[in-house]
Design an enzyme around this catalytic site. Structure first.
Site, short mmCIF file in Angstrom:
data_model
loop_
_atom_site.label_atom_id
_atom_site.label_comp_id
_atom_site.label_asym_id
_atom_site.label_seq_id
_atom_site.Cartn_x
_atom_site.Cartn_y
_atom_site.Cartn_z
N MET A 144 8.44 -2.39 102.82
CA MET A 144 9.44 -1.31 102.51
C MET A 144 10.48 -1.04 103.71
O MET A 144 10.40 -1.23 104.84
CB MET A 144 8.58 0.01 102.32
CG MET A 144 7.58 0.09 101.22
SD MET A 144 8.43 -0.16 99.79
CE MET A 144 9.54 1.43 99.66
N GLY A 145 11.73 -0.50 103.28
CA GLY A 145 12.80 -0.32 103.95
C GLY A 145 13.47 -1.36 104.81
O GLY A 145 14.15 -1.40 105.78
N GLU A 146 13.21 -2.86 104.35
CA GLU A 146 14.05 -3.97 104.76
C GLU A 146 14.81 -4.66 104.06
O GLU A 146 15.28 -5.74 104.16
CB GLU A 146 12.74 -5.01 105.20
CG GLU A 146 12.03 -4.55 106.35
CD GLU A 146 10.95 -5.55 107.01
OE1 GLU A 146 11.05 -5.66 108.25
OE2 GLU A 146 10.56 -6.39 106.10
N PRO B 208 10.75 -7.09 95.11
CA PRO B 208 10.57 -6.04 93.91
C PRO B 208 10.87 -4.64 94.26
O PRO B 208 10.58 -4.24 95.43
CB PRO B 208 8.99 -6.20 93.50
CG PRO B 208 8.71 -7.46 93.95
CD PRO B 208 9.60 -7.71 95.39
N ARG B 209 11.51 -4.05 93.25
CA ARG B 209 11.87 -2.52 93.53
C ARG B 209 10.69 -1.56 93.83
O ARG B 209 10.79 -0.67 94.92
CB ARG B 209 12.53 -2.00 92.26
CG ARG B 209 12.94 -0.50 92.21
CD ARG B 209 14.04 -0.28 93.12
NE ARG B 209 14.60 0.98 93.11
CZ ARG B 209 15.67 1.50 93.91
NH1 ARG B 209 16.27 0.50 94.81
NH2 ARG B 209 16.06 2.88 93.69
N LEU C 147 26.46 -2.35 96.51
CA LEU C 147 27.23 -2.17 97.89
C LEU C 147 26.37 -2.79 99.21
O LEU C 147 26.91 -2.74 100.13
CB LEU C 147 27.81 -0.81 97.99
CG LEU C 147 28.71 -0.36 97.05
CD1 LEU C 147 29.23 1.03 97.22
CD2 LEU C 147 30.35 -1.24 97.06
N GLU C 148 25.13 -2.50 98.99
CA GLU C 148 24.34 -3.01 100.00
C GLU C 148 24.66 -4.32 100.54
O GLU C 148 24.78 -4.67 101.69
CB GLU C 148 22.51 -2.79 99.80
CG GLU C 148 22.62 -1.35 99.73
CD GLU C 148 20.86 -1.00 99.32
OE1 GLU C 148 20.61 0.01 99.75
OE2 GLU C 148 20.21 -1.70 98.79
N GLU D 283 17.86 6.66 96.66
CA GLU D 283 18.67 7.75 96.97
C GLU D 283 18.50 8.11 98.76
O GLU D 283 19.53 8.63 99.18
CB GLU D 283 18.28 8.88 96.28
CG GLU D 283 18.58 9.05 94.61
CD GLU D 283 17.55 8.04 94.06
OE1 GLU D 283 16.60 7.63 94.47
OE2 GLU D 283 17.78 7.62 92.70
N ASN E 161 22.12 -0.70 93.69
CA ASN E 161 23.22 -0.36 94.70
C ASN E 161 23.87 -1.98 95.13
O ASN E 161 23.48 -2.57 95.72
CB ASN E 161 22.82 0.22 96.01
CG ASN E 161 23.91 0.65 96.94
OD1 ASN E 161 25.13 0.10 96.61
ND2 ASN E 161 23.64 1.65 97.77
#
Length: 434
Positions: free
Chosen positions: A320-322, A279-280, A348-349, A64, A346
């Site tokens: 994280m964040g990549e 992984p999520r 759309l990424e 989110e 998502n």
């Protein structure tokens, strides 16, 4: 402002929360970030300095926060006299917000973005949080409907809105069992910006007044990868070299095994094929690394600074964040949470990064986005690891089709932008600019 609502559903809800307090606190105690104090969960945060107005945006977790990034940047630009406080429920969400804060700091931007954990939705914690934060406007992202927080906002005269409002059919069935509570909570809202007509109708059936709902579209289409993401993707792609590369992002338990099976089949045709596996949830990084080794897949871990050589089968994106950057470095992208009953993530990424999008059949959380991509000829759907492997082989053989899928994805994203502008216009009714 919103109208008063019946109190008894919220009283029963609060009583249940108090009864479950040991379990709730045990759960959130583990959800910890070094950047934050656990006591923020009880609304114990510093009081806002006098004369410094704040906006408040609540996002549940990392997905989110990523989806809300265009809104975060737009709010900071649109209301320059305000600070923006972003709250999250999870530690991974906290890490993503702090990464945004650090990126702004390195860019020399004023320090106007802050993060706290959202308080647990107990009446006292909610009242304390809203009183101490004293926001000019409270925004809740997607499906974050917290009855006591909304009540606290109303009592303090804080306008409230749900942005990018999403309510999947599966979530709707669950919330419908609590309709009196949800109707009472939704009655507190001043505005709901739904991302689709279906979402708007489900919110209305739960009790949200139709006069306060507008369909504005999905903010996810307003995702615009920044120059840093593009450049990092190009550098990574160049360093990985000329080999078949596909990425599987936001994967879940039970799904990684299927993806590794598909990759093993792909390597029977392309012995040097590389899977970038992301992984999520970070708590699964080590387990997925072990799974790769158990399957006999040679592995390099990004978090350890390891680099895949020509023999490496899997590059584990355990950072994280990549994810957006890793999507852009691949020839094809599979979006996880879709080969297991999670509901997808998502789509759309990768599309926004100009990478063909593949998915499994479980798309309940992104049904409208999937349909838009499907209609635009920009989505490849598979039903199993075998079908995924066959599709990967076919697409790696067909460069023209990969190019067509990439262009179609970019076209869908471009054609559906505009939710951000419509959302900001709606928020201006609640908080006009000076």
């Amino acid at each position: 402002m919103a109208t008063p609502s019946p109190r008894w559903p919220r009283w029963l809800y609060s009583a249940a929360l108090y009864l479950l307090a040991p379990l709730v606190w045990r759960r959130v105690w583990r959800e910890h970030a070094l950047t934050n104090l656990r006591w923020e969960r009880l609304g114990l945060l510093p009081r806002s300095p006098l004369g410094v107005p704040r906006l408040w945006l609540h996002c549940a977790s990392v997905g989110e926060v990523q989806a809300a990034r265009p809104l975060i940047e737009a709010l900071l630009e649109r209301y320059p006299e305000h600070r923006l406080v972003v709250t999250t429920m999870t530690a991974t969400g906290a890490e993503r917000v702090h990464a945004l804060i650090e990126a702004r700091r390195q860019a020399g931007e004023p320090e106007r973005l802050q993060h706290y954990f959202v308080p647990l939705d107990y009446p006292g914690a909610a009242r304390r949080f809203v009183a101490r934060l004293s926001p000019s406007l409270a925004l809740f992202f997607e499906t974050e409907i917290w009855p006591n927080l909304l009540t606290a906002c109303r009592r303090h005269g804080v306008p409230t809105a749900v942005v990018n409002g999403r309510l999947s059919p599966r979530a709707f069935r669950g919330y419908r069992r609590l309709r009196p509570l949800m109707a009472a909570a939704l009655a507190q809202l001043d505005w709901l910006a739904a991302k689709s007509r279906g979402d708007a109708e489900r919110f209305r059936e739960l009790g949200m007044p139709a006069t306060r709902i507008d369909v504005v579209g999905s903010l996810k289409y307003d995702l615009s990868p920044d120059d840093a993401s593009w450049e990092a993707s190009k550098r990574l792609c160049t360093r990985l070299g000329s080999r078949p590369i596909w990425v599987a992002g936001s994967t879940h338990p039970g799904e990684d095994q299927q993806l590794l099976e598909a990759h093993a089949r792909l390597r029977q045709h392309y012995a040097n094929a590389l899977l970038i596996l992301v992984p999520r949830h970070p708590q699964r990084f080590d387990a997925v690394a072990e799974l790769c080794c158990e399957r006999g897949m040679s592995l390099a871990r990004r978090s350890l600074g390891e680099w895949p050589d020509a023999r490496t089968a899997v590059y584990l994106g355990d950072t994280m964040g990549e994810l957006l950057m890793l999507y852009g470095a691949a020839d094809l992208a599979f979006v996880g949470g879709s080969l297991v009953p999670v509901g997808g993530h998502n789509l759309l990424e990768p599309a926004a990064m100009g990478v063909p999008v593949l998915t499994g059949p479980e798309l309940a959380n992104f049904a409208d986005v999937a349909e838009t991509l499907r209609q635009g000829g920009a989505l490849v759907e598979v039903t199993s690891s075998v079908a995924l492997a066959d599709t990967l082989v076919t697409l790696f053989l067909d460069e023209a089709e990969r190019h067509r899928l990439a262009e179609a994805g970019l076209a869908v994203v471009a054609a559906n932008r505009g939710a951000l502008a419509r959302t900001l216009a709606g928020l201006e009714r609640l908080l006009p600019r000076k």
